[in-house]
Design an enzyme around this catalytic site. Sequence first.
Site, PDB file in Angstrom:
ATOM      1  CE1 TYR A  74       5.877  10.159  40.611  1.00 35.13           C
ATOM      2  CE2 TYR A  74       4.876  12.283  41.127  1.00 35.13           C
ATOM      3  CZ  TYR A  74       6.009  11.516  40.884  1.00 35.13           C
ATOM      4  OH  TYR A  74       7.252  12.092  40.929  1.00 35.13           O
ATOM      5  CB  ALA A  83      -1.170   7.270  46.816  1.00 37.13           C
ATOM      6  CB  SER A  84       3.782   6.346  45.149  1.00 39.10           C
ATOM      7  OG  SER A  84       4.168   7.368  44.242  1.00 39.10           O
ATOM      8  CE  LYS A  85       7.880   9.998  43.586  1.00 40.11           C
ATOM      9  NZ  LYS A  85       9.244   9.444  43.787  1.00 40.11           N
ATOM     10  CB  SER A 144       6.780  14.413  43.957  1.00 36.71           C
ATOM     11  OG  SER A 144       6.093  15.283  43.078  1.00 36.71           O
TER      12      SER A 144
END
Length: 252
Positions: free
Chosen positions: A162, A164-166, A150
């Site tokens: 979010y 950090a995850s992307k 993203s």
Amino acid sequence: MKLNNAVIAITGAGGGLGQAMAEMLAAQGAKLALIDVNSEALNATLSLVEKAGSQGRAYGCDITNEQQVEKTFSAIVSDFGVLNGLINNAGIMRDGMLLKVKDGQVNKMSLAQFQSVLDVNVVGTFLCGREAASAMVASQSAGVIINISSVSRAGNIGQTNYSASKAAVATMAVTWGKELARFGIRTGAIAPGVVKTAMTEQMKPEAIARMEQAIPLKRMGSAEEMAQCVKFIFENDYFTARVLEIDGGIRI
């Protein structure tokens, strides 16, 4: 990679981007292994795949559960005989500020809120990527693994978990491309900006207008445009270990 008759697995295939990607790939002749935690949601996608003239199978799976993921990818290979591609599309959002301070009272993002997003977006991507790569190596089949990142991977207010995850799934795609090239496996990621989905359609018109004004192209992207990027990565045999930004020019 030629898409005709290629076997491609898609996580989060029950709707949204996953469904659009499945429909587009089916139109190119790919056979689809459709994965989602919501088994019922897969029926609509499966119908679209069949309507496009291709074949598909539905697999209910919690991608955060290692045993379920191992069992699912084993079943895919057993059912189709091979696995040529994977799109790690499944993901969730649970936005919130790291801290909220009101009247001297500090409210913190809970570990559960942070961890839930990392579990699906990062752990789920890791497990599915690992099992897909393992299946490809075992069958000595060239393949492609694509992660969905993203524009928020650069960091965005209210999205500690979010973002950090992307960022993680993007760097995993780069790492895997370098590790797996010797097996004939290419990898990549796409980093969408704001995409028109069922979620954005529920927003107030004034909120949508403000959002679109921040985008240089003055509109949201479409699921079909994201699917076109996935098609490019599959078909371009010199693309690997890179992230395609498809965001209308917006920078967070």
